[in-house]
Enzyme design. Sequence first.
Site, PDB file in Angstrom:
ATOM      1  N   ASP A  39      -5.996   8.522   3.124  1.00  0.00           N
ATOM      2  CA  ASP A  39      -5.878   8.765   1.690  1.00  0.00           C
ATOM      3  C   ASP A  39      -7.107   9.487   1.148  1.00  0.00           C
ATOM      4  O   ASP A  39      -7.003  10.315   0.233  1.00  0.00           O
ATOM      5  CB  ASP A  39      -5.683   7.435   0.953  1.00  0.00           C
ATOM      6  CG  ASP A  39      -4.387   6.746   1.358  1.00  0.00           C
ATOM      7  OD1 ASP A  39      -3.432   7.475   1.701  1.00  0.00           O
ATOM      8  OD2 ASP A  39      -4.319   5.508   1.321  1.00  0.00           O
ATOM      9  N   HIS A  52       0.839  -1.216   0.000  1.00  0.00           N
ATOM     10  CA  HIS A  52       0.000   0.000   0.000  1.00  0.00           C
ATOM     11  C   HIS A  52       0.869   1.258   0.000  1.00  0.00           C
ATOM     12  O   HIS A  52       0.672   2.172  -0.804  1.00  0.00           O
ATOM     13  CB  HIS A  52      -0.910  -0.035   1.235  1.00  0.00           C
ATOM     14  CG  HIS A  52      -1.804   1.151   1.384  1.00  0.00           C
ATOM     15  ND1 HIS A  52      -3.159   1.082   1.211  1.00  0.00           N
ATOM     16  CD2 HIS A  52      -1.540   2.441   1.716  1.00  0.00           C
ATOM     17  CE1 HIS A  52      -3.689   2.278   1.404  1.00  0.00           C
ATOM     18  NE2 HIS A  52      -2.723   3.123   1.728  1.00  0.00           N
ATOM     19  N   GLU A  53       1.859   1.294   0.908  1.00  0.00           N
ATOM     20  CA  GLU A  53       2.713   2.470   1.010  1.00  0.00           C
ATOM     21  C   GLU A  53       3.682   2.581  -0.164  1.00  0.00           C
ATOM     22  O   GLU A  53       4.006   3.678  -0.608  1.00  0.00           O
ATOM     23  CB  GLU A  53       3.495   2.431   2.337  1.00  0.00           C
ATOM     24  CG  GLU A  53       2.619   2.472   3.583  1.00  0.00           C
ATOM     25  CD  GLU A  53       1.755   3.722   3.649  1.00  0.00           C
ATOM     26  OE1 GLU A  53       2.166   4.774   3.108  1.00  0.00           O
ATOM     27  OE2 GLU A  53       0.654   3.645   4.217  1.00  0.00           O
ATOM     28  N   HIS A  80       2.042   4.397  -2.969  1.00  0.00           N
ATOM     29  CA  HIS A  80       2.117   5.852  -2.786  1.00  0.00           C
ATOM     30  C   HIS A  80       3.481   6.379  -3.219  1.00  0.00           C
ATOM     31  O   HIS A  80       3.591   7.379  -3.932  1.00  0.00           O
ATOM     32  CB  HIS A  80       1.896   6.208  -1.313  1.00  0.00           C
ATOM     33  CG  HIS A  80       0.475   6.092  -0.858  1.00  0.00           C
ATOM     34  ND1 HIS A  80      -0.572   6.680  -1.524  1.00  0.00           N
ATOM     35  CD2 HIS A  80      -0.065   5.465   0.223  1.00  0.00           C
ATOM     36  CE1 HIS A  80      -1.700   6.415  -0.880  1.00  0.00           C
ATOM     37  NE2 HIS A  80      -1.413   5.682   0.172  1.00  0.00           N
TER      38      HIS A  80
END
Length: 379
Positions: A166, A67-68, A71
């Site tokens: 987010d 997930h990170e 980003h």
Amino acid sequence: MKETLPLGRIAGVRVGLHWSVLVIVGLVTVGLAAGRLPEAHPGRPGWAYGGLALLAAVVFLASLLAHELAHAVVARRNGVEVDGITLWMLGGVARLRSEAPTPGAELRIAAAGPLTSVAVGALFTGLALWLDALHASGLVVEAVAWLAAINILLAVFNALPAAPLDGGRLLRAFIWHRTSDRLRATRGASTAGRVLGWFMIATGFAAVILAGDLSGLWAALIGWFLVATATAEERQAQTRGALDDTPVSRVMTRDPVTVPTTATVARFLAEGPFGRYRHSAFPVLAPDGAVAGLVTIALVDRVPLQVHGTATLGDVMRPLTDIVTVAPDDLVVDLLPRLETSKDRRALVLDGGRLVGIVTLADISRALAWLTTTTRTRS
């Protein structure tokens, strides 16, 4: 959030673990091993529940990392430098050195995380269905199904329109696009974050007090984190607004006192703190006048007393490659996050390789105080 255990680099991004990540591993492991797995499939040995639960917790951390990383990768593609990723008790943090340049870039960076979590959740859903069709162990299918559900839940929660989630970034991008005012957009997203945070705190404690559900403490903790982080983000935005378009040359200390690489520690200490060397950090110059590094009192203090007469500042200094450097025309708002994560909280100002100044967090704070006071007086 500073890392405790560095894990190296993935896709060029530095990744680390904070010690508090053990909390989430422990909670997930205990929750699965003592709850969901034995309830769904009783009669199995304890080691089977425990081992599978621990494996699921580790895979869950990997999905948080994915997930990170999403980003971080999208941020770099949109011209935003990434300092690193740290996994901790409440998930992960991708540390960006600067803000997105446009609302569109903000939207793309923010959306990458939840979309990745949805994709991971879909992948685990398909894997669970496939394993079930093959009549694999029901215990394994249950663990994979939990991973699918938790990733989709993570995507949904992160999509809530409240900073620092987010969804809060998406809300900020929308307001920024509509108003062309980044500060106003940040205030709107931060307000939504505080509202959601206080709601979670209230409902969490209500669950504990009225229903005796201790899991409400977890919701309250997340709510407190949302309130604190949203408030901090709004303050940072106000700081950026006050320093907007301010070049480093206006806040730096010009022509700082320098020291030569060849000076011994003993000679250096003999001239301070009441002589020439009355500061706590000094740029170090090579014999040809080129900037070689930075030496601080803290670094000198680590030198053993018996070698003060032979050790030189060139031996002690932090080399130029490990120091934050900046040009006089660079903006203070872009330098600030780099200083906050640097080891020495200082940057050397170079103009064509020539030292022209030094800037610290104290210099920026002093300038901010003046600018804030001036703005209030005009108002």
